[in-house]
Design an enzyme around this catalytic site. Structure first.
Site, PDB file in Angstrom:
ATOM      1  N   SER A 193     -11.494  24.221 -55.632  1.00 53.18           N
ATOM      2  CA  SER A 193     -10.857  25.545 -55.659  1.00 53.18           C
ATOM      3  C   SER A 193     -11.713  26.569 -54.924  1.00 53.18           C
ATOM      4  O   SER A 193     -11.784  27.729 -55.329  1.00 53.18           O
ATOM      5  CB  SER A 193     -10.669  25.985 -57.108  1.00 53.18           C
ATOM      6  OG  SER A 193     -11.927  25.911 -57.768  1.00 53.18           O
ATOM      7  N   LYS A 233     -14.616  17.837 -45.081  1.00 51.43           N
ATOM      8  CA  LYS A 233     -15.244  17.527 -43.798  1.00 51.43           C
ATOM      9  C   LYS A 233     -16.713  17.202 -44.040  1.00 51.43           C
ATOM     10  O   LYS A 233     -17.522  18.100 -44.263  1.00 51.43           O
ATOM     11  CB  LYS A 233     -15.069  18.715 -42.845  1.00 51.43           C
ATOM     12  CG  LYS A 233     -13.584  18.927 -42.472  1.00 51.43           C
ATOM     13  CD  LYS A 233     -13.326  20.158 -41.640  1.00 51.43           C
ATOM     14  CE  LYS A 233     -11.844  20.206 -41.224  1.00 51.43           C
ATOM     15  NZ  LYS A 233     -11.470  21.441 -40.526  1.00 51.43           N
ATOM     16  N   LYS A 249     -17.582  18.009 -35.918  1.00 54.67           N
ATOM     17  CA  LYS A 249     -17.470  19.315 -35.238  1.00 54.67           C
ATOM     18  C   LYS A 249     -18.352  20.357 -35.929  1.00 54.67           C
ATOM     19  O   LYS A 249     -18.736  21.355 -35.309  1.00 54.67           O
ATOM     20  CB  LYS A 249     -16.013  19.751 -35.113  1.00 54.67           C
ATOM     21  CG  LYS A 249     -15.267  19.989 -36.430  1.00 54.67           C
ATOM     22  CD  LYS A 249     -15.459  21.349 -37.011  1.00 54.67           C
ATOM     23  CE  LYS A 249     -14.870  21.465 -38.403  1.00 54.67           C
ATOM     24  NZ  LYS A 249     -15.227  22.681 -39.112  1.00 54.67           N
ATOM     25  N   LYS A 299     -19.865  27.164 -49.134  1.00 51.65           N
ATOM     26  CA  LYS A 299     -20.902  26.212 -48.737  1.00 51.65           C
ATOM     27  C   LYS A 299     -20.739  25.783 -47.277  1.00 51.65           C
ATOM     28  O   LYS A 299     -19.631  25.455 -46.840  1.00 51.65           O
ATOM     29  CB  LYS A 299     -20.820  24.947 -49.603  1.00 51.65           C
ATOM     30  CG  LYS A 299     -20.987  25.208 -51.097  1.00 51.65           C
ATOM     31  CD  LYS A 299     -22.432  25.473 -51.438  1.00 51.65           C
ATOM     32  CE  LYS A 299     -22.581  25.808 -52.912  1.00 51.65           C
ATOM     33  NZ  LYS A 299     -23.821  26.488 -53.240  1.00 51.65           N
TER      34      LYS A 299
HETATM   35  N1  LIG Z   1     -12.996  27.138 -45.757  1.00 47.53           N
HETATM   36  C1  LIG Z   1     -12.429  26.676 -44.666  1.00 47.53           C
HETATM   37  O1  LIG Z   1     -12.040  27.433 -43.765  1.00 47.53           O
HETATM   38  C2  LIG Z   1     -12.202  25.199 -44.515  1.00 47.53           C
HETATM   39  C3  LIG Z   1     -11.185  24.772 -43.667  1.00 47.53           C
HETATM   40  C4  LIG Z   1     -10.965  23.407 -43.505  1.00 47.53           C
HETATM   41  C5  LIG Z   1     -11.740  22.496 -44.194  1.00 47.53           C
HETATM   42  N2  LIG Z   1     -12.713  22.949 -45.024  1.00 47.53           N
HETATM   43  C6  LIG Z   1     -13.469  21.908 -45.742  1.00 47.53           C
HETATM   44  O2  LIG Z   1     -12.994  21.851 -47.084  1.00 47.53           O
HETATM   45  C7  LIG Z   1     -14.057  21.469 -47.965  1.00 47.53           C
HETATM   46  C8  LIG Z   1     -14.134  22.464 -49.093  1.00 47.53           C
HETATM   47  O3  LIG Z   1     -14.376  23.733 -48.547  1.00 47.53           O
HETATM   48  P1  LIG Z   1     -13.990  25.099 -49.298  1.00 47.53           P
HETATM   49  O4  LIG Z   1     -13.975  26.147 -48.228  1.00 47.53           O
HETATM   50  O5  LIG Z   1     -12.778  24.928 -50.143  1.00 47.53           O
HETATM   51  O6  LIG Z   1     -15.230  25.315 -50.295  1.00 47.53           O
HETATM   52  P2  LIG Z   1     -16.268  26.520 -50.331  1.00 47.53           P
HETATM   53  O7  LIG Z   1     -17.135  26.514 -49.129  1.00 47.53           O
HETATM   54  O8  LIG Z   1     -15.537  27.764 -50.645  1.00 47.53           O
HETATM   55  O9  LIG Z   1     -17.243  26.037 -51.515  1.00 47.53           O
HETATM   56  C9  LIG Z   1     -17.296  26.567 -52.754  1.00 47.53           C
HETATM   57  C10 LIG Z   1     -16.710  25.653 -53.790  1.00 47.53           C
HETATM   58  O10 LIG Z   1     -17.713  24.746 -54.256  1.00 47.53           O
HETATM   59  C11 LIG Z   1     -17.653  24.723 -55.682  1.00 47.53           C
HETATM   60  N3  LIG Z   1     -18.903  24.268 -56.263  1.00 47.53           N
HETATM   61  C12 LIG Z   1     -20.091  24.904 -56.299  1.00 47.53           C
HETATM   62  N4  LIG Z   1     -20.999  24.151 -56.965  1.00 47.53           N
HETATM   63  C13 LIG Z   1     -20.353  23.007 -57.334  1.00 47.53           C
HETATM   64  C14 LIG Z   1     -20.743  21.829 -58.026  1.00 47.53           C
HETATM   65  N5  LIG Z   1     -22.007  21.662 -58.462  1.00 47.53           N
HETATM   66  N6  LIG Z   1     -19.818  20.864 -58.227  1.00 47.53           N
HETATM   67  C15 LIG Z   1     -18.574  20.994 -57.766  1.00 47.53           C
HETATM   68  N7  LIG Z   1     -18.140  22.090 -57.102  1.00 47.53           N
HETATM   69  C16 LIG Z   1     -19.025  23.082 -56.892  1.00 47.53           C
HETATM   70  C17 LIG Z   1     -17.325  26.151 -56.013  1.00 47.53           C
HETATM   71  O11 LIG Z   1     -16.850  26.240 -57.345  1.00 47.53           O
HETATM   72  C18 LIG Z   1     -16.250  26.449 -54.997  1.00 47.53           C
HETATM   73  O12 LIG Z   1     -15.004  25.987 -55.443  1.00 47.53           O
HETATM   74  C19 LIG Z   1     -15.318  21.398 -47.091  1.00 47.53           C
HETATM   75  O13 LIG Z   1     -15.570  20.062 -46.732  1.00 47.53           O
HETATM   76  C20 LIG Z   1     -14.955  22.199 -45.851  1.00 47.53           C
HETATM   77  O14 LIG Z   1     -15.629  21.757 -44.680  1.00 47.53           O
HETATM   78  C21 LIG Z   1     -12.948  24.263 -45.219  1.00 47.53           C
HETATM   79  O1  LIG Z   2     -16.020  27.737 -41.565  1.00 49.99           O
HETATM   80  P1  LIG Z   2     -16.438  26.339 -41.192  1.00 49.99           P
HETATM   81  O2  LIG Z   2     -17.480  26.318 -40.129  1.00 49.99           O
HETATM   82  O3  LIG Z   2     -16.798  25.542 -42.426  1.00 49.99           O
HETATM   83  O4  LIG Z   2     -15.144  25.647 -40.567  1.00 49.99           O
HETATM   84  C1  LIG Z   2     -13.931  25.804 -41.243  1.00 49.99           C
HETATM   85  C2  LIG Z   2     -12.910  24.763 -40.842  1.00 49.99           C
HETATM   86  O5  LIG Z   2     -13.429  23.476 -40.919  1.00 49.99           O
HETATM   87  C3  LIG Z   2     -12.283  25.043 -39.507  1.00 49.99           C
HETATM   88  O6  LIG Z   2     -11.224  24.125 -39.295  1.00 49.99           O
END
Ligand SMILES: NC(=O)c1ccc[n+]([C@@H]2O[C@H](COP(=O)([O-])OP(=O)(O)OC[C@H]3O[C@@H](n4cnc5c(N)ncnc54)[C@H](O)[C@@H]3O)[C@@H](O)[C@H]2O)c1
Ligand SMILES: O=P(O)(O)OC[C@H](O)CO
Length: 418
Positions: free
Chosen positions: A68, A178, A263, A356
């Site tokens: 989340s 990712k 990437k 993160k």
């Molecule tokens: N944010 C983007 O734009 C984006 C887009 C595409 C893909 N992603 C990928 O999706 C994945 C998740 O990214 P995100 O943006 O949702 O997360 P985020 O970067 O917002 O990370 C924070 C999340 O980690 C959780 N967290 C913190 N400590 C934790 C623990 N000890 N155990 C479990 N959870 C914990 C937090 O509660 C929060 O939900 C990543 O692999 C990221 O690369 C992100």
């Molecule tokens: O914000 P970043 O660098 O974690 O990248 C977000 C997504 O992976 C883009 O598709």
């Protein structure tokens, strides 16, 4: 762009969308070598399916999202809008939340359930009233038969360990994560970790998907990677697709997932270039060299990876968006501006408010694989990014080292990797 590629919101209906989607999917299927596979059928709700997954589509699928954060919250918004609209899915979407106490003293889960907003990771965006936040992982997954994994990758091993024996036998999964893990036996993609630890099939969804842009419904594309069962891939396409989020499917789990993972390392390199104010030509050169290393590394690990995957949203498009507007790029820029004197951990905590980065640990994981396999000379950009992150090289080394020509002639059949 909106008019050409997707129906306007007022015209939106599932059958139009999926007929359109199957048109978009056709080139991807055709491009993957040899005889064209059977023409993609338009997906209809309750479409006839093969016997082995008939159970999967003959009842309402219940969705749980494990995660989340920033992207996890946007994924819940996309999915919640579709479960209300499509009768093949149960309306309620459960979202497991890693519980936190907010500065106000309230629990994050309670605030999400009372305001319908993830005030910490996606403030200002309503998720959908049918999203239920649940801090109890076991309870969140117990009734689900479609699991969406979307946490930072470093937490997935622990989460999988907690889920062993706790999920239904007929569950399908998808990973939006990712990243990868490196084990004694070698690298392990997150979808494989999920499949192996939980004994379930796992697709992936990756793409040029900066979450905050999709949250405000700006047009984006994404790629589902699947292993064998296209009907299941199409069900995932159905669950995520909206007029502003166009999803296609390709039969290449490893290729799609490695694009999304690698990437992030190139984005750090792009951030160093920005921090050093080296200009657009240098950044484009770094992106090109990075893409070449992404392709070579992916094909060395999995010979099944398809060249065409790099032209999907998960490939070159994600590379571009992350190198322009992602968090990895942004924090790497700050790292270089500070001459490498402030650590990534410190900058992440200061700049991302709990979100993160994935690139720094991925660079380390990739470096371990390169070291173990004797490939460091083949991947000067990947190796240099890690050495900059740990302070062994200055940020300016990104151009001095990356421009070295990788020596693929050291490998048998070298041309296939270039
Ligand atoms: N944010 C983007 O734009 C984006 C887009 C595409 C893909 N992603 C990928 O999706 C994945 C998740 O990214 P995100 O943006 O949702 O997360 P985020 O970067 O917002 O990370 C924070 C999340 O980690 C959780 N967290 C913190 N400590 C934790 C623990 N000890 N155990 C479990 N959870 C914990 C937090 O509660 C929060 O939900 C990543 O692999 C990221 O690369 C992100
Ligand atoms: O914000 P970043 O660098 O974690 O990248 C977000 C997504 O992976 C883009 O598709």
């Amino acid at each position: 762009l909106h008019l050409r590629f997707s129906p306007s919101r007022s015209q939106y209906n599932p059958s139009f969308t999926f007929t359109s989607l199957s048109c978009f999917m056709a080139p991807a299927f055709e491009a993957q070598g040899g005889a064209p596979p059977p023409q993609a059928e338009p997906v209809q709700e309750q479409a006839a399916v093969s016997q082995n997954n008939a159970h999967f589509s003959n009842y309402e699928s219940r969705i749980t999202i494990v995660g989340s954060g920033n992207w996890g919250s946007v994924a819940s918004k996309l999915i919640a809008s579709n479960t209300l609209r499509l009768s093949s899915f149960h309306d309620e979407v459960r979202m497991w939340v890693y519980e936190e106490i907010l500065p106000s003293g309230e629990k994050l889960t309670d605030v999400i359930n009372s305001t319908n907003e993830n005030v910490k990771y996606l403030p200002g965006i309503k998720l959908g009233k049918n999203v239920v936040a649940d801090p109890d992982l076991e309870n969140a997954v117990k009734d689900a038969n479609m699991l969406v994994f979307v946490t930072p990758h470093q937490f997935m091993e622990g989460i999988c360990r907690k889920l062993v024996g706790k999920i239904n036998g007929d569950v399908q999964a998808i990973s939006l994560i990712k990243g990868m893990e490196v084990k004694m036996e070698g690298p392990c993609m997150i979808s494989s970790l999920i499949s192996e630890q939980l004994g379930i099939n796992c697709c992936v969804l990756m793409g040029a998907n900066i979450a905050n842009e999709i949250a405000v419904e700006k047009f984006s594309e994404a790629t589902v990677g699947y292993r064998e069962n296209r009907e299941i891939a199409e069900k995932w396409v159905q669950l995520f697709s909206t007029p502003y989020f166009l999803v296609t499917a390709v039969q290449d789990v490893e290729g799609v997932e490695l694009c999304g993972t690698l990437k992030n390392v190139v984005a750090l390199a792009a951030g160093f270039v920005d921090g050093l104010e080296m200009g657009n030509n240098t950044k484009a050169a770094i992106m090109r060299i990075g893409l070449r290393e992404m392709k070579a590394f992916s094909k060395l690990l999995f010979s099944s990876v398809k060249d065409t995957t790099f032209f999907e949203s998960c490939g070159v498009a994600d590379l571009i968006t992350t190198c322009l507007g992602g968090r990895n790029r942004k924090v790497a820029e700050a790292f270089a501006k500070n001459g490498g004197k402030r650590s990534f951990d410190e900058l992440e905590a200061e700049m991302l408010q709990g979100q993160k980065l994935q690139g720094v640990s991925t660079a380390r994981e990739v470096y371990e694989v390169l070291g173990h396999r004797g490939w460091l000379e083949l991947f000067p950009l990947f190796a240099t990014v890690h050495e900059i992150c740990i302070g062994r090289l200055p940020p300016s080394a990104i151009v001095e080292h990356s421009e070295r020509k990788p020596r693929f002639e050291l490998l048998d059949g070298s041309t296939q990797y270039c």
